[in-house]
Design a protein around this motif. Structure first.
Motif, PDB file in Angstrom:
ATOM      1  N   THR A 225      26.282  32.370 -28.523  1.00 56.19           N
ATOM      2  CA  THR A 225      26.319  32.073 -30.340  1.00 56.19           C
ATOM      3  C   THR A 225      24.495  32.020 -30.346  1.00 56.19           C
ATOM      4  O   THR A 225      24.103  32.039 -30.864  1.00 56.19           O
ATOM      5  CB  THR A 225      27.072  30.890 -30.322  1.00 56.19           C
ATOM      6  OG1 THR A 225      28.542  31.374 -30.463  1.00 56.19           O
ATOM      7  CG2 THR A 225      26.549  30.389 -31.800  1.00 56.19           C
ATOM      8  N   SER A 244      31.400  30.355 -29.665  1.00 56.54           N
ATOM      9  CA  SER A 244      31.088  29.428 -30.522  1.00 56.54           C
ATOM     10  C   SER A 244      31.004  29.988 -32.235  1.00 56.54           C
ATOM     11  O   SER A 244      31.333  27.932 -32.935  1.00 56.54           O
ATOM     12  CB  SER A 244      29.981  28.653 -29.998  1.00 56.54           C
ATOM     13  OG  SER A 244      31.176  27.508 -28.849  1.00 56.54           O
ATOM     14  N   TYR A 252      25.431  23.206 -30.966  1.00 57.80           N
ATOM     15  CA  TYR A 252      24.707  24.087 -31.285  1.00 57.80           C
ATOM     16  C   TYR A 252      24.138  24.182 -32.532  1.00 57.80           C
ATOM     17  O   TYR A 252      23.132  24.273 -33.076  1.00 57.80           O
ATOM     18  CB  TYR A 252      25.911  25.268 -31.798  1.00 57.80           C
ATOM     19  CG  TYR A 252      25.825  26.368 -30.693  1.00 57.80           C
ATOM     20  CD1 TYR A 252      25.105  26.666 -30.229  1.00 57.80           C
ATOM     21  CD2 TYR A 252      27.023  26.573 -29.990  1.00 57.80           C
ATOM     22  CE1 TYR A 252      24.686  27.714 -29.115  1.00 57.80           C
ATOM     23  CE2 TYR A 252      27.423  27.694 -28.905  1.00 57.80           C
ATOM     24  CZ  TYR A 252      26.275  28.111 -28.908  1.00 57.80           C
ATOM     25  OH  TYR A 252      25.902  29.202 -27.885  1.00 57.80           O
TER      26      TYR A 252
HETATM   27  N1  PLP Z   1      30.042  34.900 -22.241  1.00 57.96           N
HETATM   28  C1  PLP Z   1      30.375  33.611 -21.273  1.00 57.96           C
HETATM   29  C2  PLP Z   1      30.138  34.501 -19.856  1.00 57.96           C
HETATM   30  C3  PLP Z   1      30.009  32.406 -20.919  1.00 57.96           C
HETATM   31  O1  PLP Z   1      30.119  31.400 -19.962  1.00 57.96           O
HETATM   32  C4  PLP Z   1      29.830  32.063 -22.486  1.00 57.96           C
HETATM   33  C5  PLP Z   1      30.044  30.973 -22.962  1.00 57.96           C
HETATM   34  O2  PLP Z   1      30.502  29.270 -22.121  1.00 57.96           O
HETATM   35  C6  PLP Z   1      30.284  32.530 -24.084  1.00 57.96           C
HETATM   36  C7  PLP Z   1      30.009  34.392 -23.137  1.00 57.96           C
HETATM   37  C8  PLP Z   1      30.237  32.445 -24.724  1.00 57.96           C
HETATM   38  O3  PLP Z   1      29.013  30.807 -25.730  1.00 57.96           O
HETATM   39  P1  PLP Z   1      29.374  30.441 -26.903  1.00 57.96           P
HETATM   40  O4  PLP Z   1      30.548  30.453 -26.478  1.00 57.96           O
HETATM   41  O5  PLP Z   1      28.009  29.596 -26.540  1.00 57.96           O
HETATM   42  O6  PLP Z   1      29.067  31.727 -27.708  1.00 57.96           O
END
Ligand code: PLP
Ligand code: MN
Length: 371
Positions: A225, A244, A252
């Motif tokens: 995100t 997220s 965030y």
């Molecule tokens: N991809 C991977 C491998 C992750 O470990 C994460 C979150 O830790 C994400 C994507 C998604 O991140 P976010 O929830 O911060 O958008």
């Protein structure tokens, strides 16, 4: 015995038993639409990370709005989503152990399943289980593009793994997994941009080295995100794994927004009740660290800048209050959790609210899926 629920559809917002996990449907739907809009026409697709919501109702809505599939972090989590009808799941992890590998391979009979590797031994184990179960698995080489978690170094090491996978019949070499976790919460937009510029360069160089061996690299996947616009615009990533953005948490919210960054809204809240008002300066609410995770810091109190959540005990949350009139016993508040993923994992249901009414309860079906 029917399980006790914090609310039922039709209930008023202020009748919800607390602590409860509340989803503001209007804000949530706007977040989904904003992400779809950000990727429309870009040639970059969304494979939403489901570890943050663990809720099939949400994954199905993401797919309906154009997501190509989902990511999961655990095989047991993936099993819940396959059961719910999701047809394409990438486990963004290395999977070790015979039991897990068998379970992963069995899922590949019902859905397209992908997995990551960063060692030749993992490739051998995947070959063995895919042969034994007579399935095909999508395999991605995880490249360390700056997170220093899993992943081989960019370049030669990744090439060798790609060659091994490409030569292994029951496996399909799909491409590169290049996720930069720590970049997501760098507060300054220029720092996030710089981290992803370096990650994209490592990914580009590694892709070129693999292609130079005559092996096609169909997919370069990653991003969260905090950074996904940079991956979208990199010219090398063609899949985004943000999770997220559907909820947005306090952590965030603390990122400074860059000029082009998208204004996702807080949609996830922990509803809580003031249960003690021992002094004018202190209020105790019924949401402590078993109701709102504190690994990324304390929650904030929604639309009450005069209140500060200062300390979380197991079942008690302490708020600093300006004076005796600021809060009364029985008042309900909405907390913005510090970190959405582990907070969601504490609840059985998302209580979906539109305006002042509970509209639905969505089971957090993969809650606790740790295997
Ligand atoms: N991809 C991977 C491998 C992750 O470990 C994460 C979150 O830790 C994400 C994507 C998604 O991140 P976010 O929830 O911060 O958008
Ligand atoms: Mn997270």
């Amino acid at each position: 015995m029917t399980p006790w629920k914090a609310a039922r559809p039709g209930d008023r917002l202020d009748a919800i038993d607390t602590p409860a996990l509340v989803l503001d449907l209007d804000a949530f739907e706007r977040n989904l639409a904003r992400m779809a809009e950000a990727l429309r026409g870009s040639g970059v697709r969304l494979r939403a990370h489901a570890k943050c919501h663990k809720t099939p109702e949400i994954a199905l809505r993401q797919i309906a709005l154009g997501a190509a599939g989902i990511c999961c972090q655990k095989v047991s989590e993936a099993a819940v989503f396959v059961e719910a009808g999701i047809a394409d799941v990438l486990v963004t992890n290395q999977v070790m152990g015979e039991t897990k590998l068998r379970r992963l391979a069995a899922l590949a009979r019902r859905a397209r399943m992908g997995v990551l590797v960063d060692h030749p031994q993992q490739v051998q184990a995947l070959v063995a289980v895919a042969q034994a179960e007579d399935v095909t698995l999508d395999v991605y080489v995880e490249v360390n593009v700056g997170a220093n978690r899993c992943g081989v170094a960019p370049g030669e090491e990744a090439v060798r793994l790609a060659q091994q996978i490409a030569a292994s019949a029951p496996l399909r070499f799909m491409g590169l997994h290049c996720y930069h976790g720590p970049a997501q919460h760098l507060r300054a937009p220029q720092d996030r941009a710089a981290a992803i510029a370096a990650a994209a360069e490592a990914a580009r160089m590694t892709r070129a080295a693999i292609e130079a061996c005559g092996i096609a690299v169909e997919r370069v996947t990653g991003a969260g995100t905090g950074s996904f616009l940079h991956e979208r615009d990199s010219g090398v990533f063609n899949e985004i794994q943000a999770g997220s953005y559907v909820f947005m948490d306090r952590d965030y919210g603390d990122n400074q927004r860059g000029e082009h960054d998208i204004a996702f809204e807080h949609a996830l809240f922990v509803r809580t009740t003031v249960m003690s008002r021992a002094t004018p300066e202190r209020a105790i609410v019924d949401a402590g660290l078993k109701a709102s995770s504190v690994d990324s810091g304390m929650p904030t109190v929604w639309q009450r800048p005069d209140l500060r959540y200062v300390k979380a005990a197991d079942e008690h949350g302490a708020l600093a209050t300006p004076d005796a009139t600021a809060l009364s016993l029985g008042d309900q508040l909405m907390l913005v959790p510090g970190h959405c993923d582990p907070t969601v994992n504490l609840y059985d249901d998302l209580i979906c609210v539109r305006g002042e009414r509970v509209e639905a309860l969505w089971p957090i079906a993969a809650r606790g899926a740790l295997l």
